[in-house]
Scaffold this active site. Sequence first.
Site, mmCIF file in Angstrom:
data_model
loop_
_atom_site.group_PDB
_atom_site.id
_atom_site.type_symbol
_atom_site.label_atom_id
_atom_site.label_comp_id
_atom_site.label_asym_id
_atom_site.label_seq_id
_atom_site.Cartn_x
_atom_site.Cartn_y
_atom_site.Cartn_z
ATOM 1 N N GLU A 18 1.403 3.618 2.161
ATOM 2 C CA GLU A 18 2.203 3.890 3.348
ATOM 3 C C GLU A 18 3.502 3.070 3.339
ATOM 4 O OE1 GLU A 18 -2.209 4.054 4.569
ATOM 5 O OE2 GLU A 18 -0.922 2.959 3.168
ATOM 6 N N HIS A 56 0.834 -1.198 0.000
ATOM 7 C CA HIS A 56 0.000 0.000 0.000
ATOM 8 C C HIS A 56 0.872 1.253 0.000
ATOM 9 C CE1 HIS A 56 -3.778 -2.216 1.764
ATOM 10 N NE2 HIS A 56 -3.312 -2.770 0.648
ATOM 11 N N ARG A 115 -7.536 -0.362 -25.520
ATOM 12 C CA ARG A 115 -6.533 -0.356 -26.584
ATOM 13 C C ARG A 115 -5.949 1.041 -26.715
ATOM 14 N NH1 ARG A 115 -10.972 -2.745 -28.512
ATOM 15 N NH2 ARG A 115 -11.488 -1.087 -29.980
#
Length: 371
Positions: free
Chosen positions: A47, A45, A209
């Site tokens: 942090e 994450h 795309r």
Amino acid sequence: MNLALNLARQALWLTSPNPRVGCVITAADGTVLGQGHTQRAGGPHAEIMALRDAAARGQSVQGATAWVTLEPCAHQGRTGPCCDALAAAGIGRVVAALTDPNPQVAGQGMARLAAAGVQTEILDATDEIVVQARELNLGFFSRMERQMPWVRMKMAASIDGQTALQNGQSQWITGPEARADGHVWRARACAILTGIGTVLEDDPWLNVRGLNTPRQPHLVVVDSRLDMPLNARLLDTQGAGDQARQIWVYTAIDPANAAQTEKRVALCARGVTVIDMPGPGGKVDLAGMLRDLARREINELHVEAGHKLNGSFIREGLVDEYLIYLAPQLLGPGQGLANLPALTALSDSVQLGFHAVDRIGPDLRLLLRRL
């Protein structure tokens, strides 16, 4: 916090189904010690990335302040609790833009930090940074608070509201810039939804795309009678690995129907998951389907369908946001944006508000939301 928000935006196409979060760690004098954003699901994450960045720079974070766009998590999911990691690293203060709506967190992250002696602060809900941080994660908040994905319906039409000629011709009403922009919006979604009518008429790829995106959104097809062709092009877009694209076909056919058993087996062999979701009139229960998609961790659902399915979604009040591209041309009689019933009173109309209006090449892009 602005820097943390910009970092979170870098995770726009990456973190699904996790929220897009940024974190900046600063010293008392404002010097940036470390920064980072949430990685793909299962990865670190924001942090943790910021703590690693500070360590790589040789910076001590003892007593430092962590600025994070969403409350640090407090549960063991694919990764460990970020609140514990911050406290263990010696962070002295944590400022979060938003409380995490996940019931497994919902204030517990900040509470555990406070219990560890860390100063904590949540910004005021009216702060513009807070508004932008929530905007970036509308789908995540929708799934956690409503147990429904955020439904965005994309349509392209002429200025008189026609999405195709009467003979079905629609390529191309809008310009290449609008079509490229549509792929950007596809890329941020957790899943793209269409109807079997579009599959049979256009045989689309319905993938992203022209962008270097780290993942392809999953694919959802509403197919009440299980008419999906085994050679449909979209069945060739699954990819491989841990980021493989899931294809979910929702049907209203009785699973005991022997005539469809062979078709189910064949679709399964192509990697398709067939989901029974019968509703009134032999149609798929759209609201039930959305609840099921939320259980499958779909935050943002990007709808690109024909006027019939569009009309069904709108009539049932299931669309949160409309992404409409308008081309500066008049087509006359054709196929409209959505198949809606005739009204007898203006007060019965679907009330929308403009959230954003932008020029995309020669076309207009409208972003509208329910009032």
